[in-house]
Design an enzyme around this catalytic site. Sequence first.
Site, PDB file in Angstrom:
ATOM      1  N   HIS A   1       0.782  -1.242   0.000  1.00 51.56           N
ATOM      2  CA  HIS A   1       0.000   0.000   0.000  1.00 51.56           C
ATOM      3  C   HIS A   1       0.815   1.293   0.000  1.00 51.56           C
ATOM      4  O   HIS A   1       0.267   2.350  -0.304  1.00 51.56           O
ATOM      5  CB  HIS A   1      -0.964   0.086   1.197  1.00 51.56           C
ATOM      6  CG  HIS A   1      -1.770  -1.129   1.454  1.00 51.56           C
ATOM      7  ND1 HIS A   1      -2.466  -1.789   0.468  1.00 51.56           N
ATOM      8  CD2 HIS A   1      -1.999  -1.821   2.600  1.00 51.56           C
ATOM      9  CE1 HIS A   1      -3.086  -2.824   0.995  1.00 51.56           C
ATOM     10  NE2 HIS A   1      -2.811  -2.869   2.273  1.00 51.56           N
TER      11      HIS A   1
ATOM     12  N   ASP B   1       3.799  -8.225   0.972  1.00 48.68           N
ATOM     13  CA  ASP B   1       4.337  -9.037   2.064  1.00 48.68           C
ATOM     14  C   ASP B   1       3.412 -10.174   2.476  1.00 48.68           C
ATOM     15  O   ASP B   1       3.870 -11.283   2.769  1.00 48.68           O
ATOM     16  CB  ASP B   1       4.709  -8.172   3.264  1.00 48.68           C
ATOM     17  CG  ASP B   1       3.609  -7.243   3.736  1.00 48.68           C
ATOM     18  OD1 ASP B   1       2.479  -7.282   3.186  1.00 48.68           O
ATOM     19  OD2 ASP B   1       3.866  -6.440   4.655  1.00 48.68           O
TER      20      ASP B   1
END
Length: 461
Positions: A72, A226
């Site tokens: 993000h 991730d």
Amino acid sequence: MPLVAGVDSSTQACKVVVRDAGTGELVRQGRAAHPVGTEVDPRAWEAALADALAEAGGLHDVSALSVGGQQHGMVCLDDAGDVVRPALLWNDTRSADAAADLVTELGGGQAWADAVGVVPVASFTGSKLRWLADAEPANADRTAAVCLPHDWLTWRLSGAAGLDSLVTDRSDASGTAYWSARTGEYRQDLVELALRGRSPRVPRVARPDERVGQHGSVALGPGAGDNAAAALGLGAGPGDVVVSIGTSGVVTAVSAVPAADPTGTVAGFADATGAHLPLVCTLNAARVLDAAAAMLRVSLDELADLALSAPAGADGLGLVPYLEGERTPDLPHATGSVHGLTLRTSTPAHWARAAVEGLLCGLADGIDALVAQGATVDRVLLVGGGARSRAVQEIAPAVFGRPVAVPAPGEAVADGAARQAAWVLTGELPGWVGAETRTVEADPTPAVRERYAEVRDRTDR
């Protein structure tokens, strides 16, 4: 067999593992810290990557590398490829009002779920772009391209100069709020909506096994967000739910079908293999344990001992740990709350137990939300720094109401990136995974969840 490297460029540090591409055997590893804060100059990530690679023995004998990175984050580049301003990280909540405005402007949560499978919250890149357009219009005007942390690092490793060389992957693109995991396409109109009419370049979305560039003689994989990299590193498949207790708390499930939750509780992300990874994220996770330990002036190990010395339910003491606002539920301005504090429960042991149970109850709510979106829960994998707590491991199966599998401590994100690098190199996704697991069981304690649900909605919003 050749060697491959996996990178985890996380919020707090850069970690590198070098593994045998055929067997997965760990050969060496390195680590370097990142600056603290919710906005960071991306060049600090590049410096940390160089330090971590050096500690890991360099890349002289490595054949392929992939980067897993924090999702993000907003990295803005100008026409020359220079960074416009420090990157806003996922946990920077100044974009909360911008997210709410975007939800309204497109017509509500259902419209967003239909368009891209997610509903904007402060964490998403699109929300941060709207904040940039309103708070720093001059910087918005300078922004010729916007990318994510792992995209930028891969681009820098490749030595490419042009913005048309920026590449991302499905998993990270799905967390922007302007790319759809269901259609596999960008919604450039949503980029323009976020930036109030401006239309910067966005990275090309590569295949999971695609070689996207070279760093000297080292082939570069497309990388991954991730959470997707961690699922890949753990070998998670359909029926597996991964609960990660790190800076954030994350609950994910591997799925063959995309999620589209109009409430925004479940984000319809993609995984790193071509499937889907519906995800629930909480802002308050391992740092709840850190805060409790600091308040009680004990170590984390001592906190675990205290928690395990108190009864399940802490005799009615309940903590709703919204210590930094919260993302799930979407309450960016909320604060934490304590319920049931009496003379009897005014002990370190009760407080420690309430902290652990409050943290786990929030994650259990996330598991329930995934099930409501059609996920199957055959196995729960418990990972992350917070999962190393003995109290978390022993209390989690009681709160979740099912056994949990605890992998040996390792670097799941970096391991997943290494598996992807091996995939790019050999053309086949290797069968090895990063760590063995052990199963922890406990009698369910549904009363703990019931008590938490009673007090959760009383919290200061």
